[in-house]
Design a protein around this motif. Structure first.
Motif, PDB file in Angstrom:
ATOM      1  N   ILE A   1      17.807  69.436  43.864  1.00  0.00           N
ATOM      2  CA  ILE A   1      18.862  70.400  44.135  1.00  0.00           C
ATOM      3  C   ILE A   1      20.191  69.662  44.148  1.00  0.00           C
ATOM      4  O   ILE A   1      20.352  68.702  44.904  1.00  0.00           O
ATOM      5  N   GLU A   2      21.135  70.109  43.353  1.00  0.00           N
ATOM      6  CA  GLU A   2      22.445  69.472  43.402  1.00  0.00           C
ATOM      7  C   GLU A   2      23.308  70.206  44.413  1.00  0.00           C
ATOM      8  O   GLU A   2      23.354  71.436  44.419  1.00  0.00           O
ATOM      9  N   ALA A   3      23.949  69.454  45.294  1.00  0.00           N
ATOM     10  CA  ALA A   3      24.734  70.106  46.346  1.00  0.00           C
ATOM     11  C   ALA A   3      26.045  69.371  46.541  1.00  0.00           C
ATOM     12  O   ALA A   3      26.122  68.155  46.359  1.00  0.00           O
ATOM     13  N   ILE A   4      27.081  70.121  46.935  1.00  0.00           N
ATOM     14  CA  ILE A   4      28.348  69.482  47.296  1.00  0.00           C
ATOM     15  C   ILE A   4      28.097  68.689  48.571  1.00  0.00           C
ATOM     16  O   ILE A   4      27.496  69.187  49.516  1.00  0.00           O
ATOM     17  N   ASN A   5      28.565  67.453  48.581  1.00  0.00           N
ATOM     18  CA  ASN A   5      28.153  66.533  49.634  1.00  0.00           C
ATOM     19  C   ASN A   5      29.178  66.468  50.779  1.00  0.00           C
ATOM     20  O   ASN A   5      30.226  65.839  50.645  1.00  0.00           O
ATOM     21  N   PHE A   6      28.845  67.119  51.886  1.00  0.00           N
ATOM     22  CA  PHE A   6      29.673  66.973  53.082  1.00  0.00           C
ATOM     23  C   PHE A   6      28.924  66.182  54.143  1.00  0.00           C
ATOM     24  O   PHE A   6      29.262  66.233  55.317  1.00  0.00           O
ATOM     25  N   ALA A   7      27.882  65.486  53.716  1.00  0.00           N
ATOM     26  CA  ALA A   7      27.032  64.810  54.690  1.00  0.00           C
ATOM     27  C   ALA A   7      27.287  63.315  54.742  1.00  0.00           C
ATOM     28  O   ALA A   7      27.190  62.706  55.794  1.00  0.00           O
ATOM     29  N   SER A   8      27.609  62.714  53.599  1.00  0.00           N
ATOM     30  CA  SER A   8      27.740  61.257  53.576  1.00  0.00           C
ATOM     31  C   SER A   8      29.118  60.835  54.077  1.00  0.00           C
ATOM     32  O   SER A   8      30.097  61.539  53.884  1.00  0.00           O
ATOM     33  N   TYR A   9      29.136  59.655  54.698  1.00  0.00           N
ATOM     34  CA  TYR A   9      30.408  59.121  55.197  1.00  0.00           C
ATOM     35  C   TYR A   9      31.123  58.394  54.075  1.00  0.00           C
ATOM     36  O   TYR A   9      31.405  57.212  54.169  1.00  0.00           O
ATOM     37  N   ASN A  10      31.388  59.116  53.019  1.00  0.00           N
ATOM     38  CA  ASN A  10      31.956  58.459  51.850  1.00  0.00           C
ATOM     39  C   ASN A  10      33.445  58.775  51.823  1.00  0.00           C
ATOM     40  O   ASN A  10      33.956  59.332  50.868  1.00  0.00           O
ATOM     41  N   TYR A  11      34.153  58.420  52.903  1.00  0.00           N
ATOM     42  CA  TYR A  11      35.503  58.927  53.085  1.00  0.00           C
ATOM     43  C   TYR A  11      36.428  58.623  51.916  1.00  0.00           C
ATOM     44  O   TYR A  11      37.139  59.484  51.436  1.00  0.00           O
TER      45      TYR A  11
ATOM     46  N   ILE B   1      20.351  45.264  39.718  1.00  0.00           N
ATOM     47  CA  ILE B   1      21.499  45.742  38.941  1.00  0.00           C
ATOM     48  C   ILE B   1      21.201  47.114  38.338  1.00  0.00           C
ATOM     49  O   ILE B   1      22.059  47.999  38.313  1.00  0.00           O
ATOM     50  N   LYS B   2      19.964  47.284  37.909  1.00  0.00           N
ATOM     51  CA  LYS B   2      19.576  48.597  37.385  1.00  0.00           C
ATOM     52  C   LYS B   2      19.751  49.669  38.473  1.00  0.00           C
ATOM     53  O   LYS B   2      20.238  50.770  38.202  1.00  0.00           O
ATOM     54  N   THR B   3      19.366  49.315  39.669  1.00  0.00           N
ATOM     55  CA  THR B   3      19.517  50.246  40.789  1.00  0.00           C
ATOM     56  C   THR B   3      20.979  50.541  41.072  1.00  0.00           C
ATOM     57  O   THR B   3      21.363  51.675  41.341  1.00  0.00           O
ATOM     58  N   LEU B   4      21.794  49.499  40.994  1.00  0.00           N
ATOM     59  CA  LEU B   4      23.231  49.656  41.201  1.00  0.00           C
ATOM     60  C   LEU B   4      23.797  50.718  40.272  1.00  0.00           C
ATOM     61  O   LEU B   4      24.583  51.572  40.665  1.00  0.00           O
ATOM     62  N   LYS B   5      23.361  50.675  39.021  1.00  0.00           N
ATOM     63  CA  LYS B   5      23.902  51.601  38.021  1.00  0.00           C
ATOM     64  C   LYS B   5      23.498  53.038  38.309  1.00  0.00           C
ATOM     65  O   LYS B   5      24.113  53.986  37.835  1.00  0.00           O
ATOM     66  N   GLU B   6      22.404  53.185  39.064  1.00  0.00           N
ATOM     67  CA  GLU B   6      21.922  54.529  39.308  1.00  0.00           C
ATOM     68  C   GLU B   6      22.337  55.055  40.682  1.00  0.00           C
ATOM     69  O   GLU B   6      22.600  56.232  40.850  1.00  0.00           O
ATOM     70  N   TYR B   7      22.389  54.141  41.665  1.00  0.00           N
ATOM     71  CA  TYR B   7      22.581  54.583  43.045  1.00  0.00           C
ATOM     72  C   TYR B   7      23.882  54.111  43.681  1.00  0.00           C
ATOM     73  O   TYR B   7      24.185  54.497  44.804  1.00  0.00           O
ATOM     74  N   GLY B   8      24.623  53.252  43.031  1.00  0.00           N
ATOM     75  CA  GLY B   8      25.780  52.668  43.696  1.00  0.00           C
ATOM     76  C   GLY B   8      25.325  51.642  44.720  1.00  0.00           C
ATOM     77  O   GLY B   8      24.169  51.218  44.704  1.00  0.00           O
ATOM     78  N   VAL B   9      26.207  51.256  45.646  1.00  0.00           N
ATOM     79  CA  VAL B   9      25.837  50.221  46.609  1.00  0.00           C
ATOM     80  C   VAL B   9      25.408  50.825  47.954  1.00  0.00           C
ATOM     81  O   VAL B   9      24.251  50.782  48.323  1.00  0.00           O
ATOM     82  N   GLY B  10      26.349  51.384  48.687  1.00  0.00           N
ATOM     83  CA  GLY B  10      26.028  51.849  50.037  1.00  0.00           C
ATOM     84  C   GLY B  10      25.269  53.164  50.031  1.00  0.00           C
ATOM     85  O   GLY B  10      25.303  53.921  49.053  1.00  0.00           O
ATOM     86  N   SER B  11      24.567  53.436  51.132  1.00  0.00           N
ATOM     87  CA  SER B  11      23.860  54.707  51.241  1.00  0.00           C
ATOM     88  C   SER B  11      24.726  55.725  51.971  1.00  0.00           C
ATOM     89  O   SER B  11      24.449  56.910  51.949  1.00  0.00           O
ATOM     90  N   CYS B  12      25.780  55.253  52.629  1.00  0.00           N
ATOM     91  CA  CYS B  12      26.774  56.118  53.257  1.00  0.00           C
ATOM     92  C   CYS B  12      26.223  57.096  54.267  1.00  0.00           C
ATOM     93  O   CYS B  12      26.767  58.184  54.428  1.00  0.00           O
ATOM     94  N   GLY B  13      25.170  56.741  54.955  1.00  0.00           N
ATOM     95  CA  GLY B  13      24.707  57.639  55.999  1.00  0.00           C
ATOM     96  C   GLY B  13      23.421  57.150  56.615  1.00  0.00           C
ATOM     97  O   GLY B  13      22.680  56.408  55.987  1.00  0.00           O
ATOM     98  N   PRO B  14      23.162  57.562  57.861  1.00  0.00           N
ATOM     99  CA  PRO B  14      21.886  57.213  58.478  1.00  0.00           C
ATOM    100  C   PRO B  14      20.751  58.009  57.826  1.00  0.00           C
ATOM    101  O   PRO B  14      21.018  59.038  57.190  1.00  0.00           O
TER     102      PRO B  14
END
Lengths: 595, 498
Positions: free
Chosen positions: A219-229, B128-141
């Motif tokens: 499911i693609e969703a607009i992301n208001f959850a991540s702290y990606n300020y 590096i392959k993962t980097l290209k797909e997911y970026g670096v940080g997970s930005c959340g718990p």
């Protein structure tokens, strides 16, 4: 003149809440004190009108090389302002936004929160309590019947073959009977980059949330959850390129602790740069945000010291404070009047039982509270610091990068020199799109931490890709690359935050949070609405966090939006429209109905 | 007016009847009402309240008078030594690494890069392959959209590797155990702990606020004595049964020796305890397949209630895990504070850990190679010429541990003590060892002293050099390095205090 601490002081006549006549803390029973317990969270924005006045909007960026805190001593401390001076002639070298923030802080009152709660109709409060009552009664009924008729299924709650139950009946009641019902709203797995949109992996359950299995649908969703300020969660662009090069050159890990043989030249570089960015002499970095607090606080205070902590401080601060062995006292959230009274009490009384003077007192606050969206009242805190000689530790986990015109956190937000704060802690998880955290302070303090901080001595180091990500994103924020990218991101985030919260308020929702906070909590109250809101939002393609007790007071369950600079205006408008729709279904537009 | 309320006459009639000819009841109820009002208006009761009443003036004076200590004390000599002796690695961490201050690369015996996974191309490329797909940080718990599919894959990989039902990953190895213990053991519960556990375990024990009993390091008789004691106490006082755990380490970071798992499992079953085993240092290197102690002793992994480990040591990634039954893992997803309240592990690092696991599973032969390297090294250091100078722990020549501690022998230290000294100060011993480290660096070998936050350790281990072998060095290089260490010890120890 130079020896005295100078802090920004802009005061509004009569705005400071009865400072000269400290109220005694309520000791006797009263209905209001009972109710007060449930109303502890508060914020100022209702008192301070969230209208955006065009003249007060963020200033136009100066030259691009002007971003960093170190280059320009933009601190306003060097000009002393007469406290009695009126609003019209404040300190000259403050930017309009910083001035406005300081003024807002000065007019903050704890009581404002109560006014806000009035906005929620009484029936909402009553129905919320009823809602919990029914849940609790029903849960207990099920437990009682289950223990009689389904002995096998409830075996794990009893003493079993000589083992005490791993999780006791009483402790797990909330988890089993309330959380389990709405468990699908948390731990939703995702894939890909958590940027302006996120890709959620759909789950289904056949046993009422006991277990989940992936359906394979996304499911693609607009992301208001991540702290990606600041929108640094990216898989392309300068950060990703730099990280790729760093991994090719350096590998992944340094395979030991910092003190033994895990210190890489990249770490040294990042520490220097971080210190420059936050405006301190030196800094250390730690590989995990949580551990930054939990392993540093015990290195600073111990038995005979006192930690005074805001009641809504993050769990990692509580963890570290407990480990330290120091006494702990708590003051009401962001309430400087309460803090002042507490300080008078603890310093005059000394240590409990012995009445010896405290060795030192450290106040720990957060810059931006992630569940409230409230920003610490730093000007008042610095004033108290001058009067009471305590040490100040600010956790800028959410505020670094996200607040202030240069992204410099709360000090930048108010235009206060970082030198007034003893320790500035922050994380790289949020605004920098990486992981880990830092502590910045004077050189002597940081050197002490280098040999006493647990993580520095025993834990793994910050891994290479993370270090590089922070290095690159930091130089973008500081404008070192010669582009305006960082400045634009900060500006965009500020605009987005203001726009989104103002619009939500205009729709009639009860919204917490100070003006300028990228964390925007929307009040739901009823526990049943927690799950309803989350599910309805997901159905409409919006990912957001919902939180209830115990993360919030029992009455004020909420949904939380984290705005990012990567959101476009269309994203926000689209989301607002859908949220408005959900608000109608769930009857959340309290202000609208009451007016 | 009261009569205007519908139904009020019923109440009045009832009251009149009830209080007829019953002065005692009236008195009692009046007393109750009085008591209730008094209670509500009373001051809050605070036990042990010894607050002194002070006037405003006195309070002001006290505040004026109070002078806090400085935020941090000045560094002592040992701190300075530790700070100054921290090497800075230039460029990649590898078996032959460049260190600031040295022109040539040094043979690296100071890292947990045992299996040379730090240099693995395969791991870097997948990262590096993962980097290209997911970026670096997970930005959340993990709870708030921070659970990425690669985390779930890694959890599955670990559970499969160890043979447990499930596993949960934490973002930092060090914080894992100190979060796992308090998730289960609360106030009133009992922890029976080995007294030689590493710092992270000590902190977990401390934060749990449980009752703690210690047993002598790796001494199973002493453990049984403690367990019997507790049992006797329990039987005598007929106490409520609380949760009870035995907490120990697989391969002890502070001593380099291995816990006798078979006996532990036997005892835990006999006395009905749950076993928490910290395998941070043994996972990936001990046992024929690298599965740690359960592998070494051929004990089923499900016999150990919680296996906690680090992905940062042998795997050269980052983070930690707890492998256990579904019930135990599920509970941590809400109660493990370092899991709930911190951002999840970056996707790149999760994939690196998964890849490292794959390498170990595919080539178990590297483990054999590693233990050979360790044996050769021990052999060299057990040479007669060093016998009077140092003690190596674990002293067992066949020990599968890939690292060990080198302590100066007590008899040697005593022989060099000055007349007025009863004990040689810690800082002098550390300096002696640092001289060995420096001498080795000059000769082209990087080693390190074991470093501790000495004033916060429960009982700080003796000063030592911690030596890690690696298969990144060839057999020849390994032997050469061993020779360098040996001659450096002879040289420095010989000259010391003479």
């Amino acid at each position: 003149m130079t020896s005295t601490l100078q802090v920004p002081t802009i005061e509004i006549q009569g705005a400071n809440p009865r400072r000269d006549s400290p109220r005694t803390r309520p000791r006797t029973f009263s209905l209001s004190s009972l109710v007060g317990k449930t109303r502890r969270a508060y914020s100022v924005s209702s008192a301070y009108p969230p209208k955006i006045h065009p003249a007060l909007a963020l200033p136009v960026p100066k030259s691009s090389g002007d971003h960093s805190l170190s280059v320009r001593d933009h601190v306003f401390g060097d000009v002393w302002t007469d406290p009695r001076q009126s609003l019209c002639s404040p300190a000259s070298n403050l930017t309009p936004a910083q001035r406005r923030n300081s003024v807002a802080a000065a007019s903050r009152r704890y009581e404002d929160f109560e006014q806000k709660m009035e906005a929620a109709p009484l029936f909402v409060l009553v129905s919320t309590y009823l809602n919990y009552l029914v849940l609790i009664l029903f849960g207990h009924l099920r437990d009682i019947l289950g223990k009689v008729f389904k002995r096998k299924k409830y075996a794990h709650l009893r003493t079993n073959e000589g083992y005490a139950p791993l999780v006791s009946d009483f402790d797990s009641f909330y988890t089993r009977r309330m959380y389990l019902r709405i468990r699908d709203c948390w731990n939703r797995p995702i894939t890909g980059v958590p940027t302006r949109k996120t890709m959620i992996l759909e789950r289904k359950t056949t046993d009422f949330n006991e277990t989940f299995s992936l359906t394979g649908r996304k499911i693609e969703a607009i992301n208001f959850a991540s702290y990606n300020y600041l929108g640094f969660a990216q898989n392309t662009g300068p950060c990703a390129d730099a990280v790729q090069d760093a991994v090719r050159e350096y590998g992944i890990s340094t395979a030991n602790s910092r003190l033994e043989a895990g210190t890489s030249d990249l770490h040294v570089q990042l520490e220097r740069k971080t210190a420059q960015f936050v405006g301190k002499e030196d800094a250390i970095i730690v590989s995990m945000g949580f551990a930054t607090n939990s392993t540093t606080i015990p290195a600073l205070v111990n038995k005979g010291c006192l930690i005074i902590s805001d009641e809504l401080n993050h769990s990692s601060i509580v963890f570290g404070a407990r480990l330290s062995g120091a006494s702990i006292r708590v003051f009401k959230h962001n309430n400087m009047v309460d803090l002042r009274e507490l300080l008078r009490e603890v310093i005059s009384q000394g240590q409990p039982r012995t009445h010896r003077p405290w060795k030192k007192i450290m106040i720990i606050v957060e810059g931006l509270y992630s569940m409230e969206g409230s920003i610490v009242n730093l000007p008042e805190l610095i004033r108290l610091k001058r009067e009471f000689k305590f040490y100040l530790y600010i956790d800028e986990a959410h505020s670094i990068g996200a607040l202030g015109e240069n992204g410099g956190g709360v000090c930048d937000f108010y235009g206060i020199s970082p030198k007034h704060v003893d320790l500035l802690m922050g994380t790289f998880t949020k605004s920098f799109g990486a992981a880990g955290g830092y502590i910045a302070g004077d050189k002597t303090v940081i050197d002490h931490l280098r040999v006493r901080n647990h993580a520095f001595c025993y834990a793994e180091t910050m891994s290479i890709p993370i270090t590089q990500q922070v290095l690159t994103s930091l130089s973008i924020i500081r404008g070192e690359e010669g582009t305006n990218d960082g400045r634009d991101r900060i500006q965009k985030l500020a605009d987005n935050s203001r726009y989104f919260s103002a619009k939500l308020r205009a729709l009639g929702f009860i919204v917490y949070g100070d003006e300028g906070s990228p964390v925007i909590p929307l009040l739901l109250f009823n526990p049943a609405k927690i799950s309803a809101f989350s599910r309805e939002a997901l159905k409409r393609g919006i990912a957001l966090c919902v939180v209830g007790y115990p993360a919030t007071p029992i009455i004020s369950s909420r949904a939380r939006f984290c705005v990012s600079s990567s959101h476009t205006r269309e994203d926000l408008d689209d989301a607002l429209e859908k949220i408005s729709e959900i608000g109608d279904i769930l009857m959340l537009k309290f202000k609208e109905t009451s007016s | 007016m009261i009569t205007a309320i519908p139904g009020s006459h019923l109440v009045i009639v009832y009251l009149k009847n009830a209080y007829q000819n019953d002065p005692f009841r009236i008195a009692l109820e009046l007393f109750l009402v009085f008591f209730a009002i008094k209670y509500m208006l009373a001051k809050k009761y605070k036990p042990h309240d010894n607050t002194v009443k002070l006037t405003v003036k006195e309070v002001d004076d006290l505040i004026e008078e109070w002078q806090p200590e400085t935020l941090v004390p000045t560094l002592n000599t040992l701190d300075k030594l530790n700070l100054d002796s921290t090497p800075v690695i230039l460029g990649p961490q590898s078996a032959k690494t460049r260190v600031s201050g040295h022109a040539k690369p040094l043979l690296n015996l100071a890292t947990t890069n045992y299996l040379n996974l730090a240099a693995s191309e395969q791991i870097c490329e997948s990262a590096i392959k993962t980097l290209k797909e997911y970026g670096v940080g997970s930005c959340g718990p993990p709870g708030f959209y921070g659970t990425i599919d690669v985390h779930m894959d890694l959890e599955k990989d670990i559970a499969q590797f160890l043979g447990t039902e499930e596993a949960i990953i934490y973002a930092q190895g060090f914080s894992t155990i100190s979060s796992v213990i308090p998730a289960f053991s609360k106030r009133g519960d009992l922890l029976v702990v080995d007294d030689g556990v590493s710092f992270a375990v000590q902190k977990g024990v401390q934060i749990s606020r449980s009752n703690v009993r210690y047993f002598k390091h790796n001494n199973m008789d002493d453990l049984e004595r403690v367990l019997r004691d507790v049992q006797a106490d329990q039987d005598k006082n007929n106490k409520r049964l609380t949760r009870r755990f035995i907490v120990t380490e697989g391969l002890f970071a502070n001593f380099g020796d291995i816990a006798p798992l078979k006996k532990l499992v036997e005892l835990k079953k006999k006395y009905k305890y749950r076993l928490i085993l910290d395998e941070s240092h043994s996972i990936g290197v001990v046992g024929n397949n690298g599965r740690g102690l359960t592998d070494l002793f051929s004990v089923d992994a499900t016999e150990v209630d919680m296996i906690v480990g680090s992905l940062a040591n042998a795997f050269c990634a980052s983070g930690g895990f707890c492998a256990a039954s579904t019930e135990v893992v599920d509970h941590q997803r809400l109660s493990g504070s370092a899991y709930c309240f911190s951002a999840s592990m970056p996707a790149m690092l999760a994939v690196s850990a998964s890849e490292a696991l794959k390498v170990i599973r595919q080539q178990p032969s590297i483990l054999k190679e590693l233990s050979e390297r360790a044996q050769v090294f021990r052999q060299v250091l057990s040479h007669k010429s060093l016998e009077s100078l140092i003690r190596v722990s674990d002293s067992d020549l066949q020990s599968p541990a890939p690292f060990f501690h080198i302590y100066p022998k007590n008899s040697f230290l005593r022989s060099r003590a000055f007349d007025h000294e009863i004990d040689i100060p810690r800082v002098d011993q550390e300096r002696l060892l640092q001289d060995v480290v420096d001498e080795c660096a000059v000769q082209g070998v990087l080693i390190t002293r074991a470093k501790y936050v000495h004033d916060q350790e429960k009982s700080c281990p003796r000063p030592s050099i911690k030596l890690h072998v690696t298969i990144g060095l060839t057999k020849k290089e390994n032997e050469k390095a061993a020779g360098v260490v040996k001659s450096a010890i002879t040289k420095v120890f010989g000259k010391w205090r003479k």
